[in-house]
Structures are given as C-alpha cells and as structure tokens.
Enzyme design. Structure first.
Site, PDB file in Angstrom:
ATOM      1  N   SER A 126      48.729  -5.752  49.395  1.00 35.84           N
ATOM      2  CA  SER A 126      49.228  -4.453  49.846  1.00 35.84           C
ATOM      3  C   SER A 126      49.288  -3.471  48.678  1.00 35.84           C
ATOM      4  O   SER A 126      48.290  -3.252  48.004  1.00 35.84           O
ATOM      5  CB  SER A 126      50.590  -4.629  50.526  1.00 35.84           C
ATOM      6  N   HIS A 147      50.884  -0.964  57.277  1.00 34.41           N
ATOM      7  CA  HIS A 147      49.583  -1.512  57.640  1.00 34.41           C
ATOM      8  C   HIS A 147      49.379  -1.572  59.154  1.00 34.41           C
ATOM      9  O   HIS A 147      48.799  -2.509  59.692  1.00 34.41           O
ATOM     10  CB  HIS A 147      49.374  -2.887  56.994  1.00 34.41           C
TER      11      HIS A 147
END
Length: 306
Positions: free
Chosen positions: A89, A192
C-alpha cells in the site's frame, strides 16, 4: 536475493520513532522529509498519541519516513546493492524511493498529497476495513462480496482485508465465515476501493510535477505482483492503486518464483514478516522495529551474499 519490504498504514504505534532520533543524520533526514510532506514527523513519531497518528494525513507520511529512516541505517551498515524491494500500500512510496524511482523528498511530497486526499475522501461516508484471518479464501471472498464489501487487500498467508461501509463490516464480524476471525483495523476509511476514487486526480496532478527514474533495483507492484522496469509506469501505478486492491499475495508468489533467500521488513515492522511466516514458509525474515534490529538485518544480508 533478499526482499526489502516496506509496510503500510496501520503498522504505526505511539512513540515508535523515539529510538531512531539519537544521531544527527537521522534527525537531518526526518527534518528534510517533514518539510517535504508538510508533517512534523519527529513530533508525531515520538510524542503524538494513537488517535493522532491514526489520522490518514499523518499516518501515511510517518510510515514512509520511518521506512526510509531504517533504510538509511541499513545502507550505512552494509552493502545493499543486491536486494529487491516491494511495499505494501503506502509502503510502495518508500519502495519507489529505495529503488531510485523517486527521490526521498518527492516520495514524501506525494505521500503528503495522498494522505490528505484520502483523508478527505474518507469523510464522505462512514467506511473502514477489517482483516479476515483464516478460513477458505474462496468462502471469505464470497462472503465479503455478498455483503457489498470489497476484498481490498489480498495479503496471502490466510489474511484478506475487507473494506466498505461500517455497518456492512459489522455484519461481516457477526456472520464471520467458518474458521475465521474478523479483526477491525484502526484505519479511517475503505482504502483501495472505489470510495477513494476522488483522491486520484489530486495525486495524479502532483505526480505530473515529479520526474520518475527507472528503478536501480528490482521492484514489485501491488497491482499485479509483477516486476516493473519503468519508473514512469510504476509512478502511474502508485496513483491508480489508491482505488485498486492490494495484491500482496501475488507479490509473495513472485518472490517464491524469484527464489528469494529472505525478507527484511523496514520500520514500523511486524505485519509483513508475520504474513511471510505463513505465506513464505521457511523463508528467513527480520523485522526492523528498532535500530538494534539492524544488526540482524546485516547478518541476513551477509549470509546471503557469502
């Protein structure tokens, strides 16, 4: 090859940088990165409480800066020219800097924009994320999608992270698939997923002002788990990845194909080495949580290079 793994949001804890600011070089780096990100990294890494550093706009620069601080310490201690790198991430920004795609300043500048944009996107609806540990992966994915949630992080090693509206995550915990534990994560939004789409144009605008170099080290992307050889492509993936699932499971599959000899997770470490113990069984790992762990990382690198 040893993989340098850079962790993502949620791995920070109050005061975790205290042990890292006892020398002039570390302080100088943090001051420089603070200016680039617009965040007082020294204050938030040493004094701020858990609620403060949970704020996305603070947490993301803090985590990336911590990884770069640990990387600086590692490069001072040993030869790191033969490693590969991947980030989870927001950790992909630290990975991009380590690989030479972005300068540390540009990485933190972009992360500052990313964190603020994602924090703003998270205020539009009450959303969050929960880790689903154990169970059959197909059953877990089916339940997540049945509830209108998104499998935002497919981490491998028996862990999938669901993201979406808070009330749907509550149902997931109440109706957990057989053989699983559902653990709410301390994050401010459904990262996300499509809930973050409004943050993309802001990061894209900022990224257009940055020069991306082709990587000097092998680097894997969360988008597909493959190696990326173009710096510009990797930068574009950093932008789009805001609203796309993290496929750390595919990264680990690629690590296995590359026959890696170990993994060193940079600060604030623990999450990715924990997953690796399940998903990359038998692979030596080192979690660099404090400066004292650099010695273990150096030992792993030296054993591999010998």
């Amino acid at each position: 090859m040893i993989i340098i793994a850079c962790p993502g949001q949620g791995s920070q804890t109050p005061g975790f940088l205290k042990d890292w600011i006892d020398d002039a070089e570390s302080i100088k780096l943090l001051e420089k990165l603070s200016e680039a990100s617009g965040i007082d990294l020294i204050k938030h890494g040493t004094e701020s409480d858990a609620d403060t550093i949970r704020d996305t706009a603070i947490a993301q620069p803090l985590i990336v800066a911590a990884s770069l601080l640990a990387w600086q310490a590692l490069t001072r201690a040993t030869d790191t020219s033969a490693v590969g790198v991947a980030g989870h991430s927001v950790g992909e920004f630290a990975a991009a800097s380590i690989a030479g795609i972005l300068s540390p300043d540009d990485a933190l500048r972009l992360v500052g924009v990313r964190g603020r944009a994602m924090a703003e996107a998270a205020t539009k609806e009450a959303t969050s994320m929960s880790a689903v540990v154990g169970g059959d992966p197909d059953d877990v994915i089916a339940k997540i999608e049945e509830l209108g949630l998104t499998p935002a992080n497919r981490n491998g090693g028996g862990q999938i992270v669901a993201a979406g509206r808070v009330e749907q995550l509550r149902v997931l915990k109440e109706e957990a698939p057989r053989g699983t534990r559902v653990i709410p994560l301390q994050v401010a939004g459904a990262f996300h997923t499509s809930f973050m789409a409004s943050a993309i144009p802001k990061l894209e605008h900022a990224s257009n002002k940055v020069i991306a170099k082709d990587p000097a080290l092998k680097i894997w992307t969360n988008a597909s788990g493959r190696i990326v050889s173009s710096g510009q492509e990797y930068l574009s993936l950093l932008v789009s990845q805001i609203a796309q699932p993290v496929r750390w499971d595919l990264c680990m599959s690629s690590f296995q194909e590359a026959e890696i000899k170990g993994m060193i997770e940079l600060t604030p470490a623990g999450a990715l080495t924990g997953i690796a113990k399940r998903g990359l069984r038998g692979t030596p790992t080192v979690a660099v949580k404090a400066p004292s762990d650099i010695e273990s990382a150096v030992k792993l690198l030296s054993e591999t290079n010998s």
